[in-house]
Design an enzyme around this catalytic site. Structure first.
Site, PDB file in Angstrom:
ATOM      1  N   ALA A  78     -12.027  -0.746   4.580  1.00  0.00           N
ATOM      2  CA  ALA A  78     -11.373   0.351   5.307  1.00  0.00           C
ATOM      3  C   ALA A  78     -10.007   0.678   4.712  1.00  0.00           C
ATOM      4  O   ALA A  78      -9.670   1.854   4.515  1.00  0.00           O
ATOM      5  CB  ALA A  78     -11.231  -0.014   6.784  1.00  0.00           C
ATOM      6  N   GLU A  79      -9.225  -0.344   4.423  1.00  0.00           N
ATOM      7  CA  GLU A  79      -7.897  -0.092   3.863  1.00  0.00           C
ATOM      8  C   GLU A  79      -7.997   0.525   2.473  1.00  0.00           C
ATOM      9  O   GLU A  79      -7.188   1.375   2.103  1.00  0.00           O
ATOM     10  CB  GLU A  79      -7.057  -1.366   3.815  1.00  0.00           C
ATOM     11  CG  GLU A  79      -5.622  -1.077   3.402  1.00  0.00           C
ATOM     12  CD  GLU A  79      -4.677  -2.250   3.538  1.00  0.00           C
ATOM     13  OE1 GLU A  79      -3.474  -2.034   3.316  1.00  0.00           O
ATOM     14  OE2 GLU A  79      -5.128  -3.371   3.853  1.00  0.00           O
ATOM     15  N   SER A  80      -9.009   0.144   1.714  1.00  0.00           N
ATOM     16  CA  SER A  80      -9.177   0.695   0.365  1.00  0.00           C
ATOM     17  C   SER A  80      -9.482   2.185   0.398  1.00  0.00           C
ATOM     18  O   SER A  80      -8.838   2.976  -0.290  1.00  0.00           O
ATOM     19  CB  SER A  80     -10.285  -0.058  -0.381  1.00  0.00           C
ATOM     20  OG  SER A  80      -9.908  -1.402  -0.581  1.00  0.00           O
TER      21      SER A  80
END
Length: 159
Positions: A78-80
């Site tokens: 998700a952060e990527s």
């Protein structure tokens, strides 16, 4: 009773399909992931834009000892995808060479991924000049919602 809810139907994925992104940017993104967690976890960009994007990751190799998809791997996915979208937003407001960094991540895991691939669909919630925030829903291949993750980013001008 744990009933599977119907998969939400989106009119289109956020972002531009990867094949339609200019080749120079596609090459730059691919090179930036070499030797990183993105590469090690088997993440793959499907679409990308400042408005969000889609990224996939295999469950195999990204599990906890119990054999379930690791929550940390899900958060990394998700952060990527949110960070890639935020980089494009940073370049919209600050020009070529601008970058973005994650400043806050909050995850709610609803159920566990067990096999196949998971799909992270990232949509922008706020696109400012200094910050951008994104909501990422992670689903399994059957469409079951596994996690809901918010990612806050800081948009950095070129140095």
């Amino acid at each position: 009773m744990d009933e599977q809810l119907p998969r939400p139907v989106a009119e289109r994925d956020p972002g531009t399909p990867l094949a339609a992104i200019p080749e120079a940017l596609r090459t730059q993104l691919e090179e930036s992931t070499r030797g990183t967690l993105v590469e090690r976890l088997g993440m793959r960009l499907v679409s990308l834009g400042a408005d969000g994007g889609v990224m996939t990751m295999p469950v195999a190799g990204n599990t906890q000892p119990a054999g379930l998809l690791h929550g940390g791997a899900t958060i990394a996915l998700a952060e990527s995808v949110a960070s890639f979208a935020a980089i494009l937003r940073a370049r919209e407001v600050h020009g070529e060479g601008a970058q973005a960094v994650g400043t806050s991540v909050s995850a709610l895991h609803h159920r566990s991924g067990r096999s196949g691939e998971v799909r992270a669909v990232c949509t922008v919630r706020h696109a400012g000049r200094q910050t951008a925030s994104y909501l990422v829903d992670v689903h399994d291949e059957a469409g079951a919602l596994l996690s809901t993750i918010t990612v806050q980013t800081m948009l950095l001008p070129p140095r």
